[in-house]
Design an enzyme around this catalytic site. Structure first.
Site, PDB file in Angstrom:
ATOM      1  N   LYS A   5       1.023  -1.089  -0.252  1.00 50.49           N
ATOM      2  CA  LYS A   5       0.423   0.178   0.116  1.00 50.49           C
ATOM      3  C   LYS A   5       0.731   1.747   0.030  1.00 50.49           C
ATOM      4  O   LYS A   5       1.749   1.532   1.050  1.00 50.49           O
ATOM      5  CB  LYS A   5      -0.175  -0.153   0.980  1.00 50.49           C
ATOM      6  CG  LYS A   5      -2.200   1.138   1.173  1.00 50.49           C
ATOM      7  CD  LYS A   5      -3.044   1.051   2.854  1.00 50.49           C
ATOM      8  CE  LYS A   5      -3.672   1.901   2.379  1.00 50.49           C
ATOM      9  NZ  LYS A   5      -4.482   1.882   3.593  1.00 50.49           N
ATOM     10  N   SER A  64      -9.540   2.335   3.240  1.00 51.33           N
ATOM     11  CA  SER A  64      -8.739   2.746   2.054  1.00 51.33           C
ATOM     12  C   SER A  64      -7.564   1.748   1.414  1.00 51.33           C
ATOM     13  O   SER A  64      -7.301   1.906  -0.032  1.00 51.33           O
ATOM     14  CB  SER A  64      -7.819   4.523   2.667  1.00 51.33           C
ATOM     15  OG  SER A  64      -7.043   3.261   3.641  1.00 51.33           O
ATOM     16  N   SER A  92      -9.962  -0.489   7.461  1.00 51.47           N
ATOM     17  CA  SER A  92      -8.823   0.247   6.319  1.00 51.47           C
ATOM     18  C   SER A  92      -8.347  -1.559   5.104  1.00 51.47           C
ATOM     19  O   SER A  92      -8.413  -1.528   4.483  1.00 51.47           O
ATOM     20  CB  SER A  92      -7.854   0.816   5.762  1.00 51.47           C
ATOM     21  OG  SER A  92      -8.906   2.194   5.803  1.00 51.47           O
TER      22      SER A  92
HETATM   23  N1  GLN Z   1     -13.203   5.214   6.686  1.00 48.20           N
HETATM   24  C1  GLN Z   1     -12.274   4.820   8.166  1.00 48.20           C
HETATM   25  C2  GLN Z   1     -11.523   6.377   7.716  1.00 48.20           C
HETATM   26  O1  GLN Z   1     -12.365   7.020   6.795  1.00 48.20           O
HETATM   27  C3  GLN Z   1     -11.515   3.733   7.812  1.00 48.20           C
HETATM   28  C4  GLN Z   1     -10.021   4.314   7.022  1.00 48.20           C
HETATM   29  C5  GLN Z   1      -8.428   3.608   7.499  1.00 48.20           C
HETATM   30  O2  GLN Z   1      -9.166   2.295   8.779  1.00 48.20           O
HETATM   31  N2  GLN Z   1      -7.163   4.088   7.460  1.00 48.20           N
HETATM   32  O3  GLN Z   1     -11.260   7.061   8.124  1.00 48.20           O
END
Ligand code: GLN
Length: 450
Positions: free
Chosen positions: A54, A129, A153
């Protein structure tokens, strides 16, 4: 040959999926040739296997942008601990995967660079994400990828793409070289096709690191070693929180989880209804805490030290203001404002401190259930993957999708996401939540189910 075939396949399929932000072809082929020349030993199960990373995990001499314009063309001068560990295991890093900008989002639509598509249906989001990592694994571009999970994410994109994703216990994996979002929540973990591969990679990347003082000194088991049959769940006590099957969760998702509960009963486990009464406050507490930490962590992007710098500036302050105004996307700016506000004098008690107290209450809910249950099961997300563009203009709806994953990060617990069925030809994910540092039980239960 395997590395070359991987690049050929990515180049053929990525115009459709858009999972990758950067490829590492020359260096990867070089490294693969070296692994080949040295010969693969029996204790190196991952040697020569291509892996994707990532793009918020730094990779030496390989562009790392966290999908933000503010890090355009940023080439780190060092490797993250996890990338070093994968290289030590002789894995071949083939490239960097797309994501929501600075990991803020749940659909990979906040990326400044491209829109990754769901591997099963290219009109749907891949989740986020870590949407690039999940879609790359699901579409057969790669057998394994690293993701990061601050509020879901790894688990949610794994669920949306029908792959296996582990968010390890907070402290299990070093965060050194991870571009920080919410430092008290962030963890790096693997996304793979199957449970055993996932376990092998977690054993490889986990462990104490002197560069990350929050990394734990707990011994790291060989998680894959005991994954041999389905009998290991016999006698286990599983909790199914009633809040996880409440209104707002799709009928098909509920049914997949109830069917999984029956499978576990048939395998000799007990499943009983439990309660996490404060689960519903998780989203509100998380968006205060994560945004507050992010507003602090993102101060370093000032137009001076890394990546993008605005042109036509009058003075130093102008460099900061213009570079940040032009370099950050809307969602990142929303979080910085929310976080700065929550931490500011006069509002701290009402927002940050209150959220921190709610976090403790949520931790205690989990402790109470996990005292007499070996793990908790439930859905990963209330729905399967939604349409591209459907929610990106509506942050609150997008935030509410995280209601089942966020509490796990607030409590620092391990969470394993694995495929549990389908709804209209889209995968439905199941989540297993364990005691701190008991990823082993989750892998055993995941393997038995798979
Ligand atoms: N969807 C969550 C956010 O927008 C989690 C994102 C993540 O785990 N990096 O913060």
């Amino acid at each position: 040959e395997l590395t070359q075939a991987t690049f050929d396949n990515i180049k053929a399929t990525d115009p459709k999926i858009d999972a990758f932000l950067a490829l590492n072809e020359d260096a990867a082929l070089d490294q693969a040739a070296k692994v080949d020349a040295a010969g693969i030993k029996e204790d190196q199960p991952l040697a020569g296997i291509p892996v994707a990373i990532k793009d918020n995990i730094v990779t030496k001499d390989l562009t790392t942008t966290a999908a933000s314009k503010i890090l355009t063309n940023f080439n780190p001068i060092y490797d993250a601990t996890v990338t070093t560990k994968l290289a030590d295991a002789q894995m071949i890093t083939v490239g960097k995967t797309n994501m929501d900008e600075f990991a803020m989002g749940g659909s990979t639509e906040t990326s400044a660079f491209k829109q990754t598509k769901n591997a099963w249906d290219q009109t749907k989001v891949p989740g986020g994400s870590s949407g690039g990592s999940a879609a790359a694994v699901a579409s057969g571009q790669i057998v394994a990828a690293l993701g990061t999970d601050t509020g879901g994410s790894i688990r949610q994109p794994a669920a949306f793409n029908g792959v296996v994703g582990m968010k390890p216990t907070y402290g299990r994996v070093s965060r050194w070289g991870l571009i920080a979002f919410g430092s008290s929540l962030d963890q790096i973990g693997p996304l793979t096709r199957g449970v055993k591969d996932n376990a092998t990679i977690l054993s490889t990347i986990a462990g104490h690191d002197e560069h990350d003082l929050t990394s734990s000194t707990q011994a790291v088991p060989d998680f894959a070693k005991d994954l041999n049959d389905a009998t290991s769940v016999k006698g286990l006590r599983i909790g199914l929180p009633k809040e996880f099957l409440a209104d707002g969760v799709d009928e098909d998702v509920k049914n997949a989880i109830l069917a999984a509960a029956d499978t576990y009963r048939k395998l000799g486990a007990t499943v009983d209804e439990v309660s996490l009464p404060h689960n519903k406050y998780g989203v509100a507490a998380y968006y205060i805490i994560a945004s507050s930490e992010a507003s602090s962590n993102l101060q370093r992007f000032d137009g001076i030290r890394y990546g993008y710098r605005a042109q036509d500036v009058k003075n130093l302050e102008d460099v900061y203001v213009k570079s940040r105004s032009e370099g950050f996307g809307d969602e990142v700016k929303r979080r910085i404002m929310l976080g700065t506000f929550s931490l500011s004098a006069g509002f701290y008690d009402a927002y940050f401190l209150k959220a921190a107290k709610v976090r403790t209450v949520i931790i205690n809910d989990f402790k109470a259930v996990l005292k007499d249950h070996d793990f908790i099961m439930g859905p990963v997300a209330p729905t399967p993957a939604f349409d591209l563009g459907a929610e990106i203009k509506d942050p609150i709806t997008m935030y509410m999708n995280d209601i089942l994953t966020i509490p796990v990060n607030l409590a620092g617990l391990p969470g394993l996401s694995l495929p549990a069925g389908f709804s209209n030809n889209l995968p439905v994910g199941m989540q297993l939540i364990g005691r701190p540092f008991d990823e082993s039980t989750l892998y055993k239960a995941g393997y038995a189910f798979e």
